[in-house]
Design a protein around this motif. Structure first.
Motif, PDB file in Angstrom:
ATOM      1  N   GLU A   1       0.829  -1.206   0.000  1.00 40.58           N
ATOM      2  CA  GLU A   1       0.000   0.000   0.000  1.00 40.58           C
ATOM      3  C   GLU A   1       0.864   1.256   0.000  1.00 40.58           C
ATOM      4  O   GLU A   1       0.549   2.225  -0.699  1.00 40.58           O
ATOM      5  N   THR A   2       1.948   1.251   0.746  1.00 35.09           N
ATOM      6  CA  THR A   2       2.857   2.392   0.771  1.00 35.09           C
ATOM      7  C   THR A   2       3.491   2.591  -0.597  1.00 35.09           C
ATOM      8  O   THR A   2       3.621   3.731  -1.072  1.00 35.09           O
ATOM      9  N   SER A   3       3.873   1.521  -1.260  1.00 34.36           N
ATOM     10  CA  SER A   3       4.463   1.615  -2.592  1.00 34.36           C
ATOM     11  C   SER A   3       3.478   2.213  -3.583  1.00 34.36           C
ATOM     12  O   SER A   3       3.840   3.059  -4.404  1.00 34.36           O
ATOM     13  N   LEU A   4       2.220   1.796  -3.515  1.00 34.88           N
ATOM     14  CA  LEU A   4       1.191   2.371  -4.390  1.00 34.88           C
ATOM     15  C   LEU A   4       1.041   3.871  -4.153  1.00 34.88           C
ATOM     16  O   LEU A   4       0.975   4.656  -5.100  1.00 34.88           O
ATOM     17  N   ARG A   5       0.989   4.252  -2.889  1.00 34.02           N
ATOM     18  CA  ARG A   5       0.834   5.666  -2.550  1.00 34.02           C
ATOM     19  C   ARG A   5       2.031   6.480  -3.042  1.00 34.02           C
ATOM     20  O   ARG A   5       1.869   7.548  -3.637  1.00 34.02           O
ATOM     21  N   LEU A   6       3.247   5.971  -2.823  1.00 33.67           N
ATOM     22  CA  LEU A   6       4.445   6.683  -3.264  1.00 33.67           C
ATOM     23  C   LEU A   6       4.530   6.742  -4.794  1.00 33.67           C
ATOM     24  O   LEU A   6       4.986   7.738  -5.358  1.00 33.67           O
ATOM     25  N   ALA A   7       4.076   5.699  -5.456  1.00 31.66           N
ATOM     26  CA  ALA A   7       4.062   5.710  -6.923  1.00 31.66           C
ATOM     27  C   ALA A   7       3.116   6.794  -7.429  1.00 31.66           C
ATOM     28  O   ALA A   7       3.419   7.495  -8.407  1.00 31.66           O
ATOM     29  N   ARG A   8       1.990   6.958  -6.769  1.00 34.89           N
ATOM     30  CA  ARG A   8       1.053   8.017  -7.159  1.00 34.89           C
ATOM     31  C   ARG A   8       1.665   9.403  -6.941  1.00 34.89           C
ATOM     32  O   ARG A   8       1.467  10.319  -7.742  1.00 34.89           O
ATOM     33  N   ILE A   9       2.413   9.560  -5.853  1.00 28.80           N
ATOM     34  CA  ILE A   9       3.094  10.828  -5.593  1.00 28.80           C
ATOM     35  C   ILE A   9       4.131  11.091  -6.684  1.00 28.80           C
ATOM     36  O   ILE A   9       4.236  12.203  -7.207  1.00 28.80           O
ATOM     37  N   ALA A  10       4.894  10.071  -7.030  1.00 26.63           N
ATOM     38  CA  ALA A  10       5.915  10.214  -8.079  1.00 26.63           C
ATOM     39  C   ALA A  10       5.267  10.606  -9.394  1.00 26.63           C
ATOM     40  O   ALA A  10       5.754  11.489 -10.114  1.00 26.63           O
ATOM     41  N   ARG A  11       4.152   9.986  -9.731  1.00 27.92           N
ATOM     42  CA  ARG A  11       3.446  10.294 -10.983  1.00 27.92           C
ATOM     43  C   ARG A  11       2.905  11.721 -10.960  1.00 27.92           C
ATOM     44  O   ARG A  11       2.939  12.423 -11.963  1.00 27.92           O
ATOM     45  N   ALA A  12       2.404  12.164  -9.813  1.00 26.13           N
ATOM     46  CA  ALA A  12       1.883  13.525  -9.703  1.00 26.13           C
ATOM     47  C   ALA A  12       3.006  14.561  -9.851  1.00 26.13           C
ATOM     48  O   ALA A  12       2.807  15.612 -10.448  1.00 26.13           O
ATOM     49  N   ARG A  13       4.176  14.245  -9.338  1.00 22.45           N
ATOM     50  CA  ARG A  13       5.320  15.159  -9.430  1.00 22.45           C
ATOM     51  C   ARG A  13       5.846  15.243 -10.855  1.00 22.45           C
ATOM     52  O   ARG A  13       6.308  16.285 -11.295  1.00 22.45           O
ATOM     53  N   ASN A  14       5.811  14.114 -11.564  1.00 25.93           N
ATOM     54  CA  ASN A  14       6.334  14.072 -12.929  1.00 25.93           C
ATOM     55  C   ASN A  14       5.483  13.075 -13.726  1.00 25.93           C
ATOM     56  O   ASN A  14       5.708  11.868 -13.643  1.00 25.93           O
ATOM     57  N   PRO A  15       4.517  13.557 -14.496  1.00 24.59           N
ATOM     58  CA  PRO A  15       3.629  12.665 -15.239  1.00 24.59           C
ATOM     59  C   PRO A  15       4.341  11.755 -16.233  1.00 24.59           C
ATOM     60  O   PRO A  15       3.788  10.742 -16.644  1.00 24.59           O
ATOM     61  N   ASN A  16       5.568  12.084 -16.607  1.00 25.85           N
ATOM     62  CA  ASN A  16       6.326  11.265 -17.555  1.00 25.85           C
ATOM     63  C   ASN A  16       7.196  10.216 -16.873  1.00 25.85           C
ATOM     64  O   ASN A  16       7.925   9.488 -17.538  1.00 25.85           O
ATOM     65  N   THR A  17       7.127  10.129 -15.563  1.00 25.57           N
ATOM     66  CA  THR A  17       7.917   9.152 -14.823  1.00 25.57           C
ATOM     67  C   THR A  17       7.512   7.729 -15.202  1.00 25.57           C
ATOM     68  O   THR A  17       6.322   7.410 -15.263  1.00 25.57           O
ATOM     69  N   THR A  18       8.494   6.891 -15.460  1.00 22.16           N
ATOM     70  CA  THR A  18       8.241   5.459 -15.624  1.00 22.16           C
ATOM     71  C   THR A  18       8.320   4.838 -14.241  1.00 22.16           C
ATOM     72  O   THR A  18       9.305   5.019 -13.526  1.00 22.16           O
ATOM     73  N   ILE A  19       7.283   4.114 -13.860  1.00 27.48           N
ATOM     74  CA  ILE A  19       7.224   3.485 -12.552  1.00 27.48           C
ATOM     75  C   ILE A  19       7.287   1.979 -12.735  1.00 27.48           C
ATOM     76  O   ILE A  19       6.522   1.411 -13.519  1.00 27.48           O
ATOM     77  N   VAL A  20       8.201   1.359 -11.998  1.00 26.41           N
ATOM     78  CA  VAL A  20       8.416  -0.091 -12.116  1.00 26.41           C
ATOM     79  C   VAL A  20       8.225  -0.722 -10.745  1.00 26.41           C
ATOM     80  O   VAL A  20       8.819  -0.268  -9.759  1.00 26.41           O
ATOM     81  N   PHE A  21       7.371  -1.728 -10.681  1.00 22.55           N
ATOM     82  CA  PHE A  21       7.218  -2.522  -9.468  1.00 22.55           C
ATOM     83  C   PHE A  21       7.884  -3.859  -9.684  1.00 22.55           C
ATOM     84  O   PHE A  21       7.664  -4.513 -10.704  1.00 22.55           O
ATOM     85  N   GLY A  22       8.713  -4.260  -8.736  1.00 25.04           N
ATOM     86  CA  GLY A  22       9.360  -5.564  -8.764  1.00 25.04           C
ATOM     87  C   GLY A  22       9.215  -6.186  -7.382  1.00 25.04           C
ATOM     88  O   GLY A  22       8.541  -5.658  -6.519  1.00 25.04           O
ATOM     89  N   GLY A  23       9.864  -7.292  -7.185  1.00 27.26           N
ATOM     90  CA  GLY A  23       9.783  -7.962  -5.895  1.00 27.26           C
ATOM     91  C   GLY A  23       8.716  -9.038  -5.896  1.00 27.26           C
ATOM     92  O   GLY A  23       7.988  -9.228  -6.857  1.00 27.26           O
ATOM     93  N   PRO A  24       8.606  -9.748  -4.785  1.00 25.78           N
ATOM     94  CA  PRO A  24       7.747 -10.928  -4.735  1.00 25.78           C
ATOM     95  C   PRO A  24       6.255 -10.665  -4.819  1.00 25.78           C
ATOM     96  O   PRO A  24       5.494 -11.545  -5.169  1.00 25.78           O
ATOM     97  N   HIS A  25       5.810  -9.452  -4.529  1.00 29.79           N
ATOM     98  CA  HIS A  25       4.377  -9.177  -4.543  1.00 29.79           C
ATOM     99  C   HIS A  25       3.990  -8.085  -5.528  1.00 29.79           C
ATOM    100  O   HIS A  25       2.982  -7.423  -5.386  1.00 29.79           O
ATOM    101  N   ALA A  26       4.786  -7.891  -6.544  1.00 35.82           N
ATOM    102  CA  ALA A  26       4.540  -6.813  -7.503  1.00 35.82           C
ATOM    103  C   ALA A  26       3.230  -6.980  -8.266  1.00 35.82           C
ATOM    104  O   ALA A  26       2.637  -6.001  -8.704  1.00 35.82           O
ATOM    105  N   THR A  27       2.776  -8.187  -8.460  1.00 34.07           N
ATOM    106  CA  THR A  27       1.559  -8.407  -9.224  1.00 34.07           C
ATOM    107  C   THR A  27       0.309  -8.485  -8.371  1.00 34.07           C
ATOM    108  O   THR A  27      -0.774  -8.706  -8.895  1.00 34.07           O
ATOM    109  N   ALA A  28       0.466  -8.260  -7.072  1.00 37.47           N
ATOM    110  CA  ALA A  28      -0.693  -8.365  -6.159  1.00 37.47           C
ATOM    111  C   ALA A  28      -1.742  -7.330  -6.503  1.00 37.47           C
ATOM    112  O   ALA A  28      -1.473  -6.264  -6.963  1.00 37.47           O
TER     113      ALA A  28
END
Length: 71
Positions: A44-71
């Motif tokens: 949940e924290t990763s989702l929230r931070l990804a949204r913040i990153a996207r809001a700061r820079n709409p062209n940001t590429t966001i990548v989720f990795g790790g064991p629960h990235a597809t959850a």
């Protein structure tokens, strides 16, 4: 492995949310690419931070990795 000599215009920052405040962490999220290592405990924290990153820079590429990235 990528080196600074091969890609002098690329800066890589590895951040640990446990070692810095959330305000300091979100200041670092203004980047062309932001990656998250996603676990059940920080999903949940990763989702929230990804949204913040996207809001700061709409062209940001966001990548989720790790064991629960597809959850």
């Amino acid at each position: 492995m990528m080196t600074r000599e091969q890609h002098p215009g690329v800066d890589i920052h590895v951040l640990d949310g446990k070692a810095m405040s959330e305000d300091a962490l979100t200041e670092e999220l203004d980047a062309d690419l932001v990656g998250f290592s996603v676990w059940f405990s920080n999903y949940e924290t990763s989702l929230r931070l990804a949204r913040i990153a996207r809001a700061r820079n709409p062209n940001t590429t966001i990548v989720f990795g790790g064991p629960h990235a597809t959850a």
